[in-house]
Design a protein around this motif. Structure first.
Motif, mmCIF file in Angstrom:
data_model
loop_
_atom_site.group_PDB
_atom_site.id
_atom_site.type_symbol
_atom_site.label_atom_id
_atom_site.label_comp_id
_atom_site.label_asym_id
_atom_site.label_seq_id
_atom_site.Cartn_x
_atom_site.Cartn_y
_atom_site.Cartn_z
ATOM 1 N N MET A 1 0.835 -1.209 0.000
ATOM 2 C CA MET A 1 0.000 0.000 0.000
ATOM 3 C C MET A 1 0.860 1.246 0.000
ATOM 4 O O MET A 1 1.987 1.215 0.485
ATOM 5 C CB MET A 1 -0.854 0.041 1.271
ATOM 6 C CG MET A 1 -2.031 -0.864 1.240
ATOM 7 S SD MET A 1 -3.032 -0.580 2.700
ATOM 8 C CE MET A 1 -4.309 -1.776 2.389
ATOM 9 N N ALA A 2 0.283 2.344 -0.493
ATOM 10 C CA ALA A 2 0.980 3.629 -0.386
ATOM 11 C C ALA A 2 0.164 4.542 0.524
ATOM 12 O O ALA A 2 0.409 4.617 1.720
ATOM 13 C CB ALA A 2 1.189 4.244 -1.753
ATOM 14 N N CYS A 3 -0.875 5.194 -0.038
ATOM 15 C CA CYS A 3 -1.574 6.212 0.763
ATOM 16 C C CYS A 3 -2.359 5.602 1.922
ATOM 17 O O CYS A 3 -2.391 6.151 3.014
ATOM 18 C CB CYS A 3 -2.484 7.043 -0.134
ATOM 19 S SG CYS A 3 -3.887 6.125 -0.803
ATOM 20 N N GLY A 4 -3.056 4.493 1.664
ATOM 21 C CA GLY A 4 -3.872 3.872 2.708
ATOM 22 C C GLY A 4 -5.277 4.424 2.797
ATOM 23 O O GLY A 4 -6.062 3.985 3.632
ATOM 24 N N GLY B 1 -7.284 5.485 -0.375
ATOM 25 C CA GLY B 1 -8.073 5.552 -1.603
ATOM 26 C C GLY B 1 -7.594 6.493 -2.685
ATOM 27 O O GLY B 1 -8.284 6.655 -3.692
ATOM 28 N N ILE B 2 -6.438 7.119 -2.537
ATOM 29 C CA ILE B 2 -6.000 8.101 -3.532
ATOM 30 C C ILE B 2 -5.135 7.467 -4.629
ATOM 31 O O ILE B 2 -5.358 7.686 -5.815
ATOM 32 C CB ILE B 2 -5.182 9.241 -2.860
ATOM 33 C CG1 ILE B 2 -5.984 9.896 -1.737
ATOM 34 C CG2 ILE B 2 -4.734 10.274 -3.903
ATOM 35 C CD1 ILE B 2 -7.220 10.627 -2.189
ATOM 36 N N CYS B 3 -4.169 6.639 -4.244
ATOM 37 C CA CYS B 3 -3.151 6.202 -5.213
ATOM 38 C C CYS B 3 -3.613 5.034 -6.082
ATOM 39 O O CYS B 3 -3.010 4.761 -7.113
ATOM 40 C CB CYS B 3 -1.861 5.837 -4.484
ATOM 41 S SG CYS B 3 -1.968 4.328 -3.497
ATOM 42 N N GLN B 4 -4.656 4.333 -5.694
ATOM 43 C CA GLN B 4 -5.181 3.162 -6.427
ATOM 44 C C GLN B 4 -4.135 2.047 -6.519
ATOM 45 O O GLN B 4 -4.149 1.238 -7.440
ATOM 46 C CB GLN B 4 -5.628 3.566 -7.847
ATOM 47 C CG GLN B 4 -6.585 4.748 -7.885
ATOM 48 C CD GLN B 4 -8.008 4.375 -7.503
ATOM 49 O OE1 GLN B 4 -8.605 3.506 -8.103
ATOM 50 N NE2 GLN B 4 -8.536 5.026 -6.482
ATOM 51 N N GLY B 5 -3.232 2.012 -5.559
ATOM 52 C CA GLY B 5 -2.128 1.050 -5.621
ATOM 53 C C GLY B 5 -2.420 -0.270 -4.930
ATOM 54 O O GLY B 5 -1.542 -1.126 -4.849
ATOM 55 N N CYS B 6 -3.621 -0.462 -4.442
ATOM 56 C CA CYS B 6 -3.873 -1.651 -3.613
ATOM 57 C C CYS B 6 -5.086 -2.420 -4.120
ATOM 58 O O CYS B 6 -5.912 -2.858 -3.328
ATOM 59 C CB CYS B 6 -4.087 -1.222 -2.167
ATOM 60 S SG CYS B 6 -5.542 -0.175 -1.967
ATOM 61 N N CYS C 1 -7.480 -0.875 0.810
ATOM 62 C CA CYS C 1 -7.432 0.100 1.909
ATOM 63 C C CYS C 1 -8.796 0.708 2.222
ATOM 64 O O CYS C 1 -9.028 1.132 3.354
ATOM 65 C CB CYS C 1 -6.412 1.199 1.613
ATOM 66 S SG CYS C 1 -6.888 2.311 0.288
HETATM 67 S S1 FES Z 1 -3.200 2.369 -0.733
HETATM 68 FE FE1 FES Z 1 -3.639 4.099 -1.967
HETATM 69 S S2 FES Z 1 -5.567 3.597 -2.789
HETATM 70 FE FE2 FES Z 1 -5.201 1.984 -1.399
#
Ligand code: FES
Ligand code: FAD
Length: 265
Positions: free
Chosen positions: A217-220, A222-227, A249
């Protein structure tokens, strides 16, 4: 509601081999957090990497909040070396929580996947709710909970050095004679192969089951869409990205096992 809070380390202990439990004084987050949720941690004030480190909350005691982790890289190495009194920047509580139903809870954890299940175990214990706790690890020194079948605490080791010889599925099999699995609900967190094995049993046997997924995860929030995780398709074709994919997240980390395509993320 989530907070950014400057927490302070209250205690730190190696509770099993390379497994650490830290309590932090965190008056805002500790009051708001529910079992299953996580915090996103800045391991040090001068942490230079862009990503915080997500950790499930393992319990609360008044204004104190616990995390349990293994030191596996730069972030968790710093956390292992935290000193009492150190200030730690936390974001949380993040994500959703377990949903306990009227069915008998069976909590299944593997490795540091014990953290969110340990939180739920202690909540259920305090409420007097009858339940089982099944924990899996490779060998004896990774366990910190007693193996006591009478107390419904079932520890499993791959090498048979402690408790039940085998994995958590073997542990689950040991209680099939005393409880009908259609009357239980499973709550699962651990390494992907373990969660996937339980998911297959739960879906195959139509057992109610929630799984707390883990991914990078990055932001945790909902912003980065990385998870992203993928939902099981209901057979209808859809162009909606949001119907096909969820964010661990925001939509999780706790998901209904029947909705998850795979636990390997
Ligand atoms: S960790 Fe960034 S959107 Fe889920
Ligand atoms: C919602 C959530 C809750 C979590 N709760 C806990 C917890 O309670 N206790 C705990 O010890 N860990 C937990 N994790 C995993 C933890 O965040 C990572 O292990 C941590 O970020 C490692 O940071 P690091 O800098 O020490 O190591 P890194 O250098 O970031 O990683 C070390 C190794 O671990 C792998 N890794 C990193 N993150 C994950 C992950 N999420 N899943 C599988 N492998 C990973 C990397 O690929 C690499 O091989 C959780 C993760 C999520 C998403």
């Amino acid at each position: 509601m989530a907070f950014q809070e400057s927490a302070r380390v209250i205690s730190t202990e190696e509770i099993a081999h390379n497994t650490f439990q830290v309590f932090l004084n965190s008056p805002l987050i500790s009051v708001a957090v529910k079992s299953g949720q996580f915090v996103n941690i800045l391991p040090a004030p001068d942490w230079e990497m862009p990503m915080r480190r997500p950790m499930s909350v393992s319990g609360v005691d008044g204004s104190h909040l616990g995390v349990i982790f293994k030191a596996v890289g730069p972030g968790t190495d710093l956390m292992r070396d935290w000193k009492i009194g150190a200030e730690v920047d936390l974001l949380g509580p993040l994500g959703n929580a377990w949903h306990v139903s009227e069915k008998t809870p069976i909590l299944i954890g593997g490795g540091v996947g014990i953290a969110p299940t340990w939180f739920l175990h202690n909540e259920l214990k305090a409420q007097g709710v009858d339940h089982y706790l099944i924990m899996g690890s490779r060998t004896a020194n990774e366990h910190f909970i007693e193996h006591d079948v009478g107390k419904k605490l079932i520890m499993c080791t791959d090498d048979g050095a402690f408790g039940v010889s085998g994995n958590v599925i073997t542990g689950l099999d040991t209680i099939r004679e005393e409880i009908e699995l259609s009357t239980v609900k499973l709550f699962v967190c651990g390494p992907a192969p373990m969660m996937e094995a339980v998911r297959e049993v739960a879906v195959g046997e139509n057992i109610e089951c929630e799984i707390a997924l883990e991914t990078v995860m990055a932001c945790g929030f909902g912003i980065c869409q990385g998870c992203t995780m993928e939902y099981v398709s209901n057979g209808e074709s859809t162009d909606s990205y949001r119907k096909k994919f969820g964010l661990v997240c925001m939509d999780g980390p706790v998901f209904n096992a029947k909705e998850i395509k795979t636990c390997y993320l």
